[in-house]
Design a protein around this motif. Sequence first.
Motif, short mmCIF file in Angstrom:
data_model
loop_
_atom_site.label_atom_id
_atom_site.label_comp_id
_atom_site.label_asym_id
_atom_site.label_seq_id
_atom_site.Cartn_x
_atom_site.Cartn_y
_atom_site.Cartn_z
N GLU A 127 0.82 -1.21 0.00
CA GLU A 127 0.00 0.00 0.00
C GLU A 127 0.86 1.26 0.00
OE1 GLU A 127 -2.81 -0.06 3.16
OE2 GLU A 127 -3.86 -1.85 2.44
N ARG A 128 2.13 1.13 0.36
CA ARG A 128 3.01 2.30 0.37
C ARG A 128 3.72 2.49 -0.97
NH1 ARG A 128 6.52 3.28 5.87
NH2 ARG A 128 4.81 3.92 7.21
N ARG A 129 3.67 1.49 -1.82
CA ARG A 129 4.38 1.61 -3.09
C ARG A 129 3.75 2.71 -3.96
NH1 ARG A 129 6.14 -4.31 -5.50
NH2 ARG A 129 7.19 -5.07 -3.62
N LEU A 130 4.63 3.47 -4.58
CA LEU A 130 4.16 4.57 -5.43
C LEU A 130 3.66 4.03 -6.76
CD1 LEU A 130 6.99 7.17 -4.80
CD2 LEU A 130 4.76 7.07 -3.72
N LYS A 131 2.65 4.67 -7.28
CA LYS A 131 2.12 4.28 -8.59
C LYS A 131 2.97 4.84 -9.72
CE LYS A 131 -1.32 2.20 -6.60
NZ LYS A 131 -0.79 2.31 -5.22
N THR A 132 3.67 5.95 -9.43
CA THR A 132 4.57 6.54 -10.42
C THR A 132 5.94 6.74 -9.78
OG1 THR A 132 3.90 8.78 -9.78
CG2 THR A 132 2.70 7.75 -11.60
N THR A 133 6.97 6.71 -10.59
CA THR A 133 8.33 6.86 -10.08
C THR A 133 8.71 8.33 -10.04
OG1 THR A 133 8.93 4.73 -11.03
CG2 THR A 133 10.74 6.20 -10.39
N PRO A 134 9.01 8.87 -8.83
CA PRO A 134 9.38 10.29 -8.74
C PRO A 134 10.79 10.53 -9.27
CG PRO A 134 9.61 9.24 -6.60
CD PRO A 134 9.03 8.20 -7.51
N LEU A 135 11.06 11.78 -9.59
CA LEU A 135 12.41 12.14 -10.02
C LEU A 135 13.38 11.98 -8.86
CD1 LEU A 135 11.61 15.37 -12.08
CD2 LEU A 135 12.19 13.10 -12.97
N PRO A 136 14.61 11.49 -9.13
CA PRO A 136 15.58 11.33 -8.05
C PRO A 136 15.99 12.68 -7.46
CG PRO A 136 16.61 10.98 -10.19
CD PRO A 136 15.14 11.08 -10.43
N ARG A 137 16.24 12.69 -6.14
CA ARG A 137 16.64 13.93 -5.47
C ARG A 137 18.16 13.96 -5.29
NH1 ARG A 137 13.19 15.55 -0.26
NH2 ARG A 137 14.94 17.00 -0.22
N ASN A 138 18.71 15.14 -5.47
CA ASN A 138 20.15 15.30 -5.23
C ASN A 138 20.43 16.43 -4.25
OD1 ASN A 138 19.51 17.51 -6.77
ND2 ASN A 138 20.70 16.85 -8.58
N ASP A 139 19.36 16.89 -3.55
CA ASP A 139 19.52 18.00 -2.61
C ASP A 139 19.42 17.53 -1.15
OD1 ASP A 139 16.85 17.29 -2.75
OD2 ASP A 139 16.11 19.34 -2.49
N PHE A 140 19.46 16.22 -0.93
CA PHE A 140 19.33 15.67 0.42
C PHE A 140 20.74 15.43 0.96
CE2 PHE A 140 18.29 12.55 3.72
CZ PHE A 140 17.12 13.11 4.26
N PRO A 141 21.16 16.16 2.01
CA PRO A 141 22.53 16.02 2.52
C PRO A 141 22.83 14.59 2.96
CG PRO A 141 21.46 17.95 3.47
CD PRO A 141 20.39 17.17 2.76
N ALA A 142 24.06 14.19 2.77
CA ALA A 142 24.47 12.83 3.11
C ALA A 142 24.35 12.59 4.62
CB ALA A 142 25.90 12.58 2.67
N ILE A 143 23.97 11.39 4.97
CA ILE A 143 23.89 10.98 6.38
C ILE A 143 25.27 10.50 6.82
CG2 ILE A 143 22.89 9.26 7.93
CD1 ILE A 143 20.33 9.46 6.17
N GLU A 144 25.66 10.86 8.05
CA GLU A 144 27.02 10.59 8.50
C GLU A 144 27.11 9.53 9.60
OE1 GLU A 144 29.40 14.61 8.30
OE2 GLU A 144 27.42 14.97 9.17
N GLY A 145 25.97 9.02 10.05
CA GLY A 145 25.99 8.00 11.09
C GLY A 145 24.58 7.55 11.42
N VAL A 146 24.49 6.48 12.21
CA VAL A 146 23.20 5.90 12.57
C VAL A 146 23.09 5.83 14.08
CG1 VAL A 146 21.71 3.87 12.37
CG2 VAL A 146 23.16 4.55 10.44
N LEU A 147 21.94 6.25 14.59
CA LEU A 147 21.69 6.32 16.03
C LEU A 147 20.48 5.43 16.34
CD1 LEU A 147 22.61 7.92 18.59
CD2 LEU A 147 20.93 9.65 17.97
#
Length: 305
Positions: free
Chosen positions: A61-81
């Motif tokens: 039910e969460r799957r998208l019906k259309t494929t969105p354009l890829p984002r390149n403005d999301f800053p890289a993640i540097e670790g996991v908490l």
Amino acid sequence: PDQVILSHSPMKLFSQYHEKRMLVSGQGPLVENARRLGFRNVVTMDELRMAFPVLDIVDLERRLKTTPLPRNDFPAIEGVLLLGEPVRWETNLQLILDVLLSNGTPGTGLAMAPYPHLPVLASNMDLLWMAEAKMPRFGHGTFLLCLETIYRKVTGKELRYVGLMGKPSILTYQYAEDMIRQQAEQRGWTTPIQKLYAVGDNLTSDVYGANLFHQYLQMARHTGAQKLGPEGLWKQRPSTVQSCVSILVCTGVYSPKDPKPALGGEEPPFHGHRDFSLSPGLMEASHIVNDVNEAVQLVFREEGW
């Protein structure tokens, strides 16, 4: 509140990660909790999922019906908490793995998974815990087991933690000792604290951790070594504590009705975390009592109060 330690409280000491962009997993007021620990740049699973919706597709039910354009403005993640067990395990397991395998840029992907991977800090290793049900429930340790197993299966390498907190980690008991000392000083108590009592219902976390800390105290006394947090995170003042006594209560995970292995039979399975090896002697409580009230009365007698 200043007398309470939660499994993630020692994360306040990991200041070298407090300014990094950390993906946080768990439930409840995660951003608020992370900021109270000192982390000022956190990303939630929902924020990551909304930025890259094609990553979260187990739930049809969460799957998208259309494929969105890829984002390149999301800053890289540097670790996991990892602060505690999340609600949607499949989403959290998938996205955490995506972040680790892509070196923090899950929207791009990499030809080869980097190793060592991004820093991972985790708290609360309990495999099981007791609630209202008649049988123990999954704890955060079960979630960590899933994550570690998937990572090893996919990469052939072990998932490593730069910080692993909560019982039975020695750092947790050092942190508690330091807090108890501060509480005594605030009240003007001058008698040195020489013995700590640890009360709990879990052999592989409460009892194991208390006995491991007691073993550590004995080694420190005999070698004269100064007590340091992991990787020299913080230096404790000279310790006066000489022992830690483990008290097991029968109102939670542990039950005196649990079957014991027959003579010459197989040992029961070890429920402790992967990074803490099985040591049967560390899972033998100094005292076994019915409940917390009996534990408190026992301490009064032991201390001559």
